[in-house]
Design a protein around this motif. Structure first.
Motif, short mmCIF file in Angstrom:
data_model
loop_
_atom_site.label_atom_id
_atom_site.label_comp_id
_atom_site.label_asym_id
_atom_site.label_seq_id
_atom_site.Cartn_x
_atom_site.Cartn_y
_atom_site.Cartn_z
N LYS A 70 4.96 -9.69 9.80
CA LYS A 70 5.44 -9.47 8.31
C LYS A 70 4.99 -8.77 7.40
CE LYS A 70 9.22 -12.95 8.56
NZ LYS A 70 9.44 -14.51 7.60
N VAL A 71 4.92 -7.11 6.81
CA VAL A 71 4.07 -7.10 5.57
C VAL A 71 4.64 -6.95 4.74
CG1 VAL A 71 3.81 -4.67 6.67
CG2 VAL A 71 2.22 -5.19 5.24
N HIS A 72 4.07 -6.75 3.26
CA HIS A 72 4.73 -6.83 2.11
C HIS A 72 4.37 -5.34 1.23
CE1 HIS A 72 6.88 -7.59 -2.04
NE2 HIS A 72 7.16 -5.91 -2.42
N ILE A 73 4.28 -4.10 1.79
CA ILE A 73 3.58 -3.00 1.05
C ILE A 73 4.33 -2.30 -0.38
CG2 ILE A 73 2.72 -0.25 1.31
CD1 ILE A 73 2.54 -1.45 4.37
N ALA A 74 3.90 -2.12 -1.70
CA ALA A 74 3.87 -1.99 -2.68
C ALA A 74 4.17 -0.69 -3.66
CB ALA A 74 4.65 -3.51 -3.87
N PRO A 75 5.01 -0.44 -4.32
CA PRO A 75 4.20 1.09 -4.31
C PRO A 75 3.09 0.56 -6.02
CG PRO A 75 6.11 1.17 -5.04
CD PRO A 75 5.97 0.06 -3.87
N GLY A 107 -4.29 -6.72 0.49
CA GLY A 107 -5.03 -6.35 -1.20
C GLY A 107 -5.88 -4.23 -0.23
N ASP A 108 -5.11 -4.73 0.97
CA ASP A 108 -5.43 -2.40 0.96
C ASP A 108 -4.87 -1.07 0.52
OD1 ASP A 108 -7.23 -3.47 2.73
OD2 ASP A 108 -6.99 -3.16 4.13
N ARG A 109 -4.98 -0.66 -0.41
CA ARG A 109 -4.86 0.26 -0.61
C ARG A 109 -4.60 2.24 0.29
NH1 ARG A 109 -7.38 -0.46 -6.71
NH2 ARG A 109 -6.67 -2.30 -6.52
N PHE A 110 -3.48 2.08 0.01
CA PHE A 110 -3.65 3.37 0.75
C PHE A 110 -2.78 4.63 0.36
CE2 PHE A 110 -0.52 1.15 2.76
CZ PHE A 110 0.24 2.25 2.75
N PHE A 117 0.54 2.92 -2.36
CA PHE A 117 1.01 1.66 -2.06
C PHE A 117 0.35 0.83 -1.88
CE2 PHE A 117 3.91 5.15 -0.47
CZ PHE A 117 4.68 4.17 -0.62
N GLU A 118 -0.38 -0.52 -1.75
CA GLU A 118 -0.87 -1.74 -1.85
C GLU A 118 -0.31 -2.53 -0.51
OE1 GLU A 118 -3.31 -5.14 -4.18
OE2 GLU A 118 -2.96 -2.67 -5.53
N VAL A 119 -0.65 -3.36 -0.42
CA VAL A 119 -0.79 -4.70 0.49
C VAL A 119 -0.37 -5.94 0.00
CG1 VAL A 119 -0.80 -6.05 2.73
CG2 VAL A 119 -0.61 -3.15 2.57
N VAL A 120 0.97 -6.26 -0.33
CA VAL A 120 0.65 -7.55 -1.47
C VAL A 120 0.30 -8.82 -0.43
CG1 VAL A 120 1.22 -6.06 -3.63
CG2 VAL A 120 2.95 -6.82 -1.99
N CYS A 121 0.85 -8.39 0.34
CA CYS A 121 1.19 -9.99 0.81
C CYS A 121 1.23 -8.85 2.91
CB CYS A 121 2.99 -10.71 1.46
SG CYS A 121 3.08 -12.47 2.06
N ALA A 122 0.94 -10.11 3.82
CA ALA A 122 0.74 -9.75 5.17
C ALA A 122 0.84 -11.26 5.85
CB ALA A 122 -0.69 -9.11 5.31
N GLU A 123 1.42 -11.18 7.25
CA GLU A 123 1.87 -13.10 8.08
C GLU A 123 1.69 -11.55 9.09
OE1 GLU A 123 5.02 -15.17 7.94
OE2 GLU A 123 5.22 -15.14 5.70
N THR A 152 -11.79 -14.14 -7.93
CA THR A 152 -11.69 -15.14 -6.21
C THR A 152 -10.62 -16.00 -6.78
OG1 THR A 152 -14.07 -14.83 -6.55
CG2 THR A 152 -12.98 -16.44 -4.65
N GLY A 153 -9.44 -15.64 -5.25
CA GLY A 153 -9.07 -16.73 -5.27
C GLY A 153 -7.55 -15.93 -5.48
N MET A 154 -7.36 -15.52 -7.05
CA MET A 154 -6.47 -15.48 -7.64
C MET A 154 -5.33 -14.25 -6.56
SD MET A 154 -4.39 -15.47 -10.37
CE MET A 154 -5.88 -15.86 -11.65
N ARG A 155 -5.66 -13.33 -5.71
CA ARG A 155 -4.82 -12.70 -5.04
C ARG A 155 -4.29 -12.79 -3.58
NH1 ARG A 155 -4.32 -7.05 -4.84
NH2 ARG A 155 -6.06 -6.84 -6.25
N GLU A 156 -4.52 -14.31 -3.58
CA GLU A 156 -4.48 -14.53 -2.71
C GLU A 156 -3.37 -15.36 -3.01
OE1 GLU A 156 -7.96 -14.79 -2.71
OE2 GLU A 156 -8.10 -13.98 -0.88
N GLU A 157 -3.34 -16.44 -4.05
CA GLU A 157 -1.97 -17.54 -4.69
C GLU A 157 -1.20 -16.27 -5.26
OE1 GLU A 157 -1.11 -20.63 -5.88
OE2 GLU A 157 -2.83 -20.59 -4.74
#
Length: 163
Positions: A70-75, A107-110, A117-123, A152-157
């Motif tokens: 699963k991946v959540h990518i948001a603009p 956290g990847d952006r493209f 876009f940025e990847v905001v969640c991935a499983e 540090t750690g905030m993005r994962e949270e």
């Protein structure tokens, strides 16, 4: 890898097309299956569409990146075009189709056209590849302030809170 998959595949293809007018044409992002394994053309030289013949040099490497389930990518909100009714069809799907070898992580952006876009969640939460089996979620927008680095750690949270 070359001896067991790519070499025999192209040798057979070239032999079978030698008696016809069929050409072996490849371009970046082409996907083909050789002896049960999927391969992607990552690059060609010169850049663009090319014809493979017996003098073509082929370079092969095994990609160990897993497939994301699963991946959540948001603009980013400030990069949205005026008409952004279906961002998945107009921007995200074409980008993913043109970059099948690109591995993505949290956290990847493209960019796809003007939209960032940025990847905001991935499983699973690892560097992985998006393919036909990946569930892709493209909802919501990111505020431009989210581009600033988080502690540090905030993005994962935050990723654990994503839908």
């Amino acid at each position: 890898l070359f001896m067991h998959y790519i070499g025999p595949f192209f040798t057979n293809w070239l032999r079978s097309s030698a008696d016809t007018t069929e050409l072996v044409v490849v371009s970046p992002a082409d996907v083909f299956t050789a002896h049960g394994q999927d391969f992607v053309v990552a690059a060609t030289e010169p850049l663009g569409v090319g014809v493979v013949d017996l003098d073509t040099r082929l370079f092969v490497s095994w990609d160990q990146a897993p497939t994301l389930q699963k991946v959540h990518i948001a603009p980013y909100e400030d990069t949205l075009p005026a008409d952004h009714a279906d961002l998945f069809a107009s921007h995200l799907a074409p980008y993913l189709a043109l970059h099948p070898t690109e591995a993505l992580a949290l956290g990847d952006r493209f960019r796809s056209g003007p939209v960032e876009f940025e990847v905001v969640c991935a499983e699973p939460a690892v560097l992985g590849r998006v393919d036909m089996e990946t569930d892709i979620f493209c909802g919501g927008v990111l505020h431009p302030a989210m581009r600033r680095p988080l502690p540090t750690g905030m993005r994962e949270e935050l990723a654990r809170l994503a839908p």
